[in-house]
Design a protein around this motif. Structure first.
Motif, short mmCIF file in Angstrom:
data_model
loop_
_atom_site.label_atom_id
_atom_site.label_comp_id
_atom_site.label_asym_id
_atom_site.label_seq_id
_atom_site.Cartn_x
_atom_site.Cartn_y
_atom_site.Cartn_z
N SER A 2 -4.70 183.87 -49.21
CA SER A 2 -4.16 184.78 -48.20
C SER A 2 -4.48 184.19 -46.84
O SER A 2 -5.61 183.79 -46.60
N ALA A 3 -3.48 184.15 -45.98
CA ALA A 3 -3.66 183.48 -44.69
C ALA A 3 -4.70 184.18 -43.84
O ALA A 3 -4.77 185.40 -43.78
N ASP A 4 -5.51 183.37 -43.16
CA ASP A 4 -6.42 183.91 -42.15
C ASP A 4 -5.69 184.01 -40.82
O ASP A 4 -5.97 184.87 -40.01
N TYR A 5 -4.79 183.08 -40.59
CA TYR A 5 -3.96 183.14 -39.40
C TYR A 5 -2.61 182.53 -39.74
O TYR A 5 -2.46 181.75 -40.67
N ALA A 6 -1.60 182.93 -38.98
CA ALA A 6 -0.23 182.60 -39.33
C ALA A 6 0.16 181.22 -38.85
O ALA A 6 0.87 181.06 -37.87
N ASP A 7 -0.31 180.20 -39.55
CA ASP A 7 0.03 178.82 -39.17
C ASP A 7 -0.03 177.95 -40.43
O ASP A 7 -0.92 178.14 -41.25
N PRO A 8 0.89 176.97 -40.55
CA PRO A 8 0.86 176.10 -41.74
C PRO A 8 -0.48 175.39 -41.90
O PRO A 8 -0.87 175.04 -43.01
N ASP A 9 -1.17 175.21 -40.79
CA ASP A 9 -2.48 174.56 -40.83
C ASP A 9 -3.41 175.26 -41.81
O ASP A 9 -4.18 174.64 -42.53
N ASN A 10 -3.32 176.60 -41.86
CA ASN A 10 -4.19 177.39 -42.73
C ASN A 10 -3.83 177.23 -44.20
O ASN A 10 -4.54 177.71 -45.08
N PHE A 11 -2.70 176.56 -44.49
CA PHE A 11 -2.34 176.26 -45.87
C PHE A 11 -2.53 174.78 -46.17
O PHE A 11 -3.34 174.40 -47.00
N TYR A 12 -1.77 173.93 -45.45
CA TYR A 12 -1.79 172.50 -45.77
C TYR A 12 -3.14 171.87 -45.50
O TYR A 12 -3.69 171.16 -46.33
N HIS A 13 -3.71 172.14 -44.31
CA HIS A 13 -4.99 171.51 -44.01
C HIS A 13 -6.12 172.18 -44.76
O HIS A 13 -6.95 171.53 -45.38
N ALA A 14 -6.12 173.52 -44.76
CA ALA A 14 -7.23 174.24 -45.38
C ALA A 14 -7.32 173.98 -46.88
O ALA A 14 -8.40 173.86 -47.43
#
Lengths: 335, 278, 516
Positions: free
Chosen positions: C416-428
C-alpha cells in the motif's frame, strides 16, 4: 482436615511446576522470530542482537524458564507483549480472565440447572417420550462441535439477542472487577446491565449445552440407581408420596456424582470457551489466545495458556477439597 | 469376538444405525469422484454461493465449487485425521499404561504422574500449544490431537493390566518361564482388547471434534485441502451471507461423530458389559 | 404436582425475562464507533509500521505538511509556509503559531527537531526500539531550529520530500510526554491533533476524545471509539444494528448487500495499492524469465478479480496503480493465454515431476483479503499448464522471516502506497537487490536500478516520467513480480454519519452525524 489440605496443596506444587514447564517449552518453540514480531521487519541486525540479549533469548531454555517464573511469582509479571508494544501481558490477562470466567460460570449454572432438570425428568418418566428425547439430545450434544452449535444459535436467535461482544462499545464506564454484570451494577447503570445480560445469553447457552447433556445423563442414571434402592422403597412403603421421595431422598443422593462432574466440567468449559468466544466475539482469554497465536506473540500465548492451566489445576484442587468436606471417607483414606 | 457378543452387537439397534451411517459416509468418501460430475477444486464466479439445487445438492461455496463434492473429498482427510490420531494415542498410551500397571511400584508412579500431567491441561489448550509450536499441516494436527487422547488409553490399559496380571493364566505363563515382555504383550494385552476397542471407536469421534476445533481456529491443514474443520472455518467467514458451507460441513462433522458414538456405545454393551453406560 | 407448577412458573419467568432483554435493546449515540479488523499495536508514530496503527495516530498527531482535501496533493499543516534553497537541498518551514500539545505545552521549533532527531539518530536517548520507517527519511542529513522556523538539510535533492513529510511517521510528538513516559509513550501518546487518547483497553477498544485546545476547527463528535471486530460480517451485523457507524474492513463480497440495505451505504476511494505474485530470482526455476512469463500468461487477471475479489478490484498491469500515474498503469502487459504459457514453459528445463511452490500469508491485508483463495486460484491455473503447485501458509511473525528467506519460492505479497509516487513502488520494492529488505524477489537489474535512482532526484517532471516509463518497460520484460490486482478502498457506513475516505489517511475529525 488441615493436614489433608496441606498434603493436597503440597502435592499440587510439582504438578504446577510441570504444567508451567510444558507450556513454557511448547510456546517457546513456536516458529517465527520473536524479535521480528517485536521490532517489525525493518530493524537492523545490531538492534536484533541487543534485544535478544536484553530479553535473555540467547540463554539456555531452563534459565529462561527460571527467570520467567521468578517474575511471575514475585511480581505477577508475565512479560511485555511483542506485538502490542510495551504492554504488560498481565494487564491484558487481568482484564480478559474475568470475561472468560463470567462466561464459564454462567454456562456452568445453566448446565447444572438444565442438566438436573432434564435428568430428573428422564428418570422419573423412564421409558417415556421425555426420557428418549433427553437421551437423544444428550447423545447429539456430545457429538456436535461447540462452535458450530454457537453458530447455529447465532443463526437462529442472533438478531434478537446480540451481534457479539460482552458490552455495547459506546458504553464508557470504569471496570473495577472486569465482570460486565458486576461492573454495570456498580456503575449504577441498569440499562447497561441489561445489555450485558442480553449479550451473555447465547454464548452461555452454546457453551452450556454439552455439559448439560453430560449432567443429564449422570443425573438420570444415578437417580435410577437411588430410586431402585432399598431405602427409597422403604420411604415409599411408609406412604410418602412419590414427589417427596423424588425431591427429598433421591435427588439429594444423586447429587454426589454430579458434584464430581462439575470439576471435570470446568476444564471442558474453559477449553470450550476458547473455541466459543471466537464465534461471539467475546473479549476473553479465547479470543486473546487466538489473536496471539496468529500474531505469534509467544509471550502472550505463554501467559494466557499458563494462567488458564493454573486456574484449571486450582479449580480441580478446590473440587477435591470440597469433596473431602462432603465425603469424610476421602480425608482419612490412604494418601 | 465370540458369537454371543456379535449377536448382542447385531441386535443393538442404535449401534447398527451408527454402523450404517459410517458405511454410507465411507462409501461416499471413496466413490465421490466417480459419482459427482463436479470438479472439487475448479472455481467459477458464475456459480458462486448458490443454494441447494438439483445439480448442486448442498449448494456452492464462495468460489463457486460444489459443496457436496468437496464434503466427501474432505471426508477422506477428516476420517484419516480421526483414525490416525487415535492410532497415535494408542501407540503411545497403551504401552505406557500397560507397563505402568504391570511393573507397579516406582515405575507405575512415575508413568501415572506423566499421564496426570497430560490430564492437567484442558485438552484443546494442549492441542493449540502443540499445533502452534509445530506449524500447520496434516502431521501437526494428527500429533496435536493424538497427544490429547493419550491419557484415556493409558488409564484404560493400566486398569486392565492391573486386573489381569493376578489371574491364573498369567501365573501359569510365568511358571513356564515366559519373560515380562511376552507375558505383557502376548498374554495380558490380548485379553484387555475389548475395552480398548470401545475406547478407540469413541476416540475417533472425539479426535474428529478436537481436530475440527483446531482447524476452526486456523491451526489446521494446508491451504486448499478440503477438510471438514477447515471448510467450517471458511464457511464461518461468510455464514451471514450464505450459510450453506458452514451448515453442511458442521453437519458432516456432527453426523460422523454421532455415528462413532452410537457404534461405540453398542460395542461397549457387547464387549464390556460391566461398565456402566452413564 | 407442586413441582410441576414450580417448573411452569420458572419457565414463565424465564420467558418474560428473555422478552425484556430482547426488547430493551438501545444504543447510545454520543460516540462515533469505528469498527476494524484488529486493535492498534502502538500509538507512537515513530513505531508505526502498518496502516492499522496509522489509522489512530493520524487523528492524534499532525505533520508539518498534510494532504490537501481528499487528494494526495500537499498543503500546509503545522508549517504555514516553506522556502527551498541550495538547489533543493535546504528547506525552511515556518511553524504555525498558537499550537498546543495535548498535555498543554506549546509547539515550538525545538519540538520538531526533537521529533526528527528521535527518528534519524540511532543513539537518540528516546528512540523507540524499532523505527520501521527510519529508512525512508534516510536522505535527510540534519534538522535544525532557527527561531520560529525549522531547517531541513538533505543529502541530495529529493522530488518526493514533501510527500514523505506528510507521512504518518513524520508526525510531531510532544517531547515532554516522550521524556515522561519513556517506552510507555506508545500507550500514552501526546500530539497536537484534533483528538486525544481518552482510554485504551488494549485488544478490546480504544477511545479518543475531542481536544479542547485544538488550533483548527474542532471535531463535531466528542468521542471516537475504535473497535476491533475480527470478523468482517459481524462488523456489518453491528452496523445494521446501529452499534457501530463505520466498518473499514467490509468484505468485497458484502458490498452489494450493504448497498441494498436501507440504513447503510458504501464509501469507496481509489486504490493506491497492489497485490502481486513474486518470484525468487535467485532460485531455479523462478529465476528463469520464461518460467515467470509462463505463470504470467496462465493467470487470467479478469477472472481472478471476479472470483477472488468479487469483481471489486482492478486487474493490475504494471505494479504502479494507474491512479498514481496513468501512463505507467496503462502500459501493455501479458494477456491470459494458456497455449502461449505452455510454449514459454517448454523453454524451461524442468525436471520431471517438478512441483513449483507458493508461500503466502495466513492473514488478510487490504490488498489481499482472502490469501487462501488467491493461492488456490493460482494452483488451479497452473494445473492447466501441467504444474501441480504446493502451497504453504505462514502466520504473521513467521511470514516476516519467510519473505527474507533466501530459499523462498513464489510468494503472494502486496504493497500500500505511503505516498502517491512511482518511487514508492519501483524504488522501494525493487531497487538495491537483496540489500533492500522489501525486495523479496532479490531481483537485481543494473539499468532499472540506475533509472529509478536517477528519477528520485530529478526535478523536471517530464524527464522523471520518461525515466519511469523506461523502468516500467524493463519491469514488464523481466517480470520479477507479477502484478495481479489493485483493490479499491472501501468502507461501509451508517447513513447517520457523513464520512469521506481519503486515498492514504483515515480522518475521523471531519465526520459528523446527520439525519439519514
Amino acid at each position: 482436615m488441615t493436614a489433608y489440605l496441606l498434603r493436597r496443596l503440597l502435592a499440587a506444587i510439582p504438578l504446577l511446576v510441570a504444567v508451567s514447564l510444558v507450556v513454557f517449552v511448547l510456546t517457546r518453540s513456536v516458529p517465527g522470530d520473536p524479535v521480528d514480531a517485536m521490532l517489525g521487519e525493518k530493524a537492523t541486525p545490531q538492534v536484533r542482537e541487543e534485544i535478544r540479549r536484553k530479553h535473555g533469548l540467547d540463554r539456555p531454555i531452563l534459565v529462561q524458564y527460571a527467570i520467567y517464573m521468578k517474575g511471575l511469582l514475585l511480581r505477577g509479571d508475565l512479560g511485555v507483549s511483542y506485538v502490542r508494544k510495551n504492554q504488560p501481558i498481565a494487564e491484558e490477562i487481568r482484564r480478559r480472565l474475568p470475561a472468560t470466567i463470567e462466561l464459564t460460570l454462567a454456562a456452568m449454572i445453566l448446565s447444572i440447572l438444565g442438566g438436573v432438570l432434564f435428568g430428573v425428568l428422564a428418570a422419573v418418566k423412564k421409558g417415556s417420550f421425555w426420557d428418549y428425547a433427553s437421551m437423544l439430545a444428550a447423545l447429539i450434544g456430545v457429538s456436535v462441535p461447540v462452535f458450530w452449535l454457537g453458530l447455529l444459535l447465532m443463526l437462529a436467535f442472533g438478531g434478537a439477542f446480540a451481534s457479539g461482544g460482552n458490552l455495547d462499545p459506546s458504553f464508557d464506564i470504569e471496570r473495577p472487577t472486569g465482570f460486565a454484570l458486576v461492573d454495570t451494577l456498580v456503575a449504577g447503570e441498569p440499562r447497561m446491565f441489561l445489555d450485558a445480560l442480553r449479550r451473555l445469553v447465547l454464548p452461555a447457552l452454546a457453551l452450556a449445552t454439552i455439559p448439560m447433556a453430560m449432567i443429564a445423563r449422570i443425573t438420570r442414571s444415578s437417580m435410577l440407581e437411588v430410586l431402585g434402592s432399598d431405602y427409597v422403597r422403604t420411604a415409599r412403603a411408609k406412604g410418602l408420596d412419590s414427589e417427596a421421595v423424588v425431591m427429598r431422598h433421591a435427588l439429594r443422593n444423586a447429587l454426589v456424582p454430579i458434584v464430581t462432574l462439575v470439576g471435570l466440567e470446568f476444564g471442558y468449559l474453559l477449553g470450550g470457551a476458547v473455541l466459543t468466544e471466537t464465534v461471539f466475539d467475546w473479549p476473553g482469554m479465547g479470543t486473546y489466545i487466538m489473536s496471539s497465536v496468529s500474531n505469534r506473540d509467544y509471550l502472550a500465548i505463554q501467559g494466557a495458556v499458563m494462567m488458564l492451566c493454573l486456574v484449571f489445576v486450582a479449580v480441580n484442587l478446590l473440587v477435591d477439597v470440597i469433596y473431602a468436606f462432603v465425603d469424610p471417607r476421602i480425608r482419612y483414606g490412604p494418601a | 469376538m465370540d458369537r454371543r457378543k456379535l449377536r448382542v452387537l447385531l441386535r443393538h439397534r442404535t449401534a447398527m444405525l451408527g454402523l450404517a451411517l459410517l458405511v454410507v459416509i465411507a462409501a461416499l468418501a471413496v466413490a465421490v469422484r466417480w459419482v459427482s460430475p463436479h470438479d472439487p477444486d475448479e472455481m467459477s464466479a458464475a456459480s458462486r454461493e448458490l443454494g441447494p439445487s438439483a445439480s448442486y445438492w448442498f449448494g456452492t461455496d464462495n468460489s463457486g465449487r460444489d459443496i457436496f463434492t468437496r464434503l466427501w473429498v474432505g471426508a477422506r482427510v477428516s476420517l484419516l485425521i480421526g483414525v490416525a490420531s487415535v492410532v497415535f494415542s494408542i501407540a503411545i498410551g497403551v504401552p505406557l499404561g500397560a507397563v505402568a500397571g504391570y511393573a507397579g511400584g516406582r515405575t507405575d508412579m512415575l508413568l501415572s504422574r506423566l499421564v496426570d500431567l497430560l490430564l492437567s491441561f484442558p485438552g484443546i489448550l494442549l492441542a493449540i500449544c502443540i499445533a502452534a509450536a509445530m506449524g500447520t499441516g496434516l502431521r501437526t494436527v494428527v500429533i496435536a490431537v493424538g497427544v490429547v487422547g493419550i491419557p484415556q488409553f493409558a488409564r484404560q490399559a493400566r486398569a486392565s493390566v492391573l486386573q489381569l496380571r493376578e489371574l491364573e493364566f498369567v501365573a501359569a505363563s510365568r511358571a513356564l518361564g515366559a519373560g515380562h515382555a511376552r507375558i505383557l504383550f502376548l498374554d495380558i494385552l490380548p485379553n484387555a482388547l475389548g475395552p480398548l476397542i470401545v475406547l478407540a471407536t469413541l476416540g475417533v469421534g472425539g479426535a474428529i471434534l478436537t481436530a475440527a476445533g483446531l482447524s476452526f481456529l486456523g491451526l489446521g491443514v494446508e491451504t486448499g485441502t478440503p477438510e471438514w474443520g477447515a471448510m467450517l472455518h471458511d464457511g464461518y467467514g461468510y455464514w451471514r451471507r450464505s450459510a450453506g458451507l458452514a451448515l453442511f460441513s458442521g453437519l458432516a462433522i456432527s453426523t460422523t461423530v454421532l455415528a462413532f458414538n452410537l457404534f461405540g456405545d453398542g460395542l461397549r454393551d457387547a464387549l464390556d458389559p460391566r461398565s456402566t453406560r452413564g | 404436582m407442586k413441582w410441576k407448577l414450580g417448573v411452569a412458573i420458572g419457565l414463565a419467568i424465564l420467558g418474560v425475562g428473555l422478552a425484556v432483554l430482547v426488547l430493551t435493546k438501545v444504543f447510545s449515540v454520543d460516540a462515533l464507533v469505528y469498527a476494524r479488523g484488529t486493535d492498534s499495536t502502538t500509538l507512537d508514530p515513530a513505531e508505526v509500521e502498518y496502516g492499522e496503527d496509522a489509522k489512530v495516530t493520524e487523528n492524534i498527531f499532525e505533520t508539518l505538511v498534510g494532504f490537501k482535501g481528499d487528494t494526495t496533493g500537499i498543503e500546509p499543516r503545522l508549517a504555514t509556509s516553506w522556502t527551498v534553497a541550495d538547489g533543493g537541498k535546504k528547506w525552511a518551514f515556518q511553524l504555525r503559531k498558537g499550537v498546543k500539545f495535548h498535555d498543554g505545552t506549546d509547539l515550538d521549533a525545538g519540538d520538531v527537531v526533537f521529533t526528527f532527531d528521535r527518528i534519524l539518530k540511532p543513539d537518540h536517548p528516546h528512540r523507540p526500539k524499532g523505527v520501521p520507517y527510519g529508512e525512508i527519511f534516510g536522505f535527510i542529513e540534519k534538522v535544525e531550529a532557527s527561531g520560529d522556523a525549522v531547517v531541513f538539510t538533505l543529502k541530495q535533492p529529493n522530488a518526493t520530500f514533501l510527500q514523505v513529510l506528510a507521512l504518518f511517521g513524520a508526525a510531531i510528538v510532544g517531547p515532554e510526554a516522550v521524556k515522561k513516559h519513556g517506552p510507555g509513550f506508545s500507550r500514552n501518546p501526546c500530539g497536537t491533533g484534533p483528538y486525544r487518547l481518552h482510554r485504551w483497553r488494549q485488544g478490546e477498544k480504544l477511545v479518543l476524545e475531542r481536544f479542547g485546545d485544538y488550533w483548527g476547527p474542532k471535531p463535531a463528535i466528542s468521542r471516537v471509539v475504535f473497535l476491533p471486530v475480527a470478523s468482517a460480517q459481524t462488523a456489518i451485523e453491528k452496523l445494521k444494528n446501529g452499534e457501530v457507524h463505520i466498518v473499514d474492513h467490509v468484505t468485497l463480497a458484502d458490498v452489494k448487500i450493504v448497498e441494498s440495505s436501507p440504513g447503510m451505504r458504501i464509501e469507496s476511494e481509489t486504490s493506491l495499492n497492489v497485490c502481486y505474485l513474486g518470484f525468487n530470482s535467485k532460485k531455479f526455476p523462478y529465476n528463469d524469465p520464461n518460467f515467470r512469463r509462463a505463470v504470467a500468461l496462465a493467470i487470467d487477471r479478469d477472472e481472478l478479480n471476479q472470483i477472488v475479489y468479487y469483481g471489486q478490484g482492478e486487474p493490475a498491469r504494471n505494479l504502479v496503480p494507474p491512479a498514481i500515474w496513468r501512463d505507467i498503469g496503462d502500459l501493455p502487459t501479458y494477456e491470459f493465454n494458456i497455449e502461449k504459457a505452455k510454449d514459454h514453459l517448454k523453454k524451461v528445463d524442468l525436471p520431471p515431476d517438478f512441483r513449483p511452490e507458493l508461500w503466502h500469508m495466513a492473514f488478510a491485508r487490504p490488498y489481499v483479503p482472502e490469501p487462501d483463495r488467491l493461492a488456490e486460484y493460482v494452483r488451479n491455473q497452473l494445473r492447466k499448464i501441467g504444474l501441480e503447485l504446493a502451497i504453504q501458509k505462514f502466520e504473521k511473525a513467521a511470514w516476516g522471516e519467510k519473505t527474507k528467506d533466501p530459499d523462498h519460492p513464489m510468494y503472494i505479497l502486496g504493497w500500500s502506497a505511503d505516498y502517491a509516487d512511482p518511487d514508492n513502488f519501483y524504488h522501494a520494492l525493487l531497487a538495491g537487490g537483496a540489500k533492500n529488505e522489501l525486495n523479496s524477489s532479490f531481483w537485481e537489474h543494473a539499468e532499472f536500478n540506475d533509472l529509478v535512482v536517477r528519477a528520485q532526484s530529478e526535478q523536471d517532471e517530464r524527464k522523471r516520467k520518461d525515466l519511469y516509463l523506461r523502468a516500467a518497460m524493463i519491469y514488464r520484460e523481466e517480470m520479477p513480480t507479477l502484478p495481479l490486482v489493485h483493490v479499491k478502498q472501501l468502507a461501509a457506513c451508517s447513513r447517520k454519519v457523513k464520512y469521506d475516505l481519503h486515498p492514504i489517511e483515515v480522518r475521523l475529525y471531519p465526520v459528523t452525524f446527520q439525519n439519514p
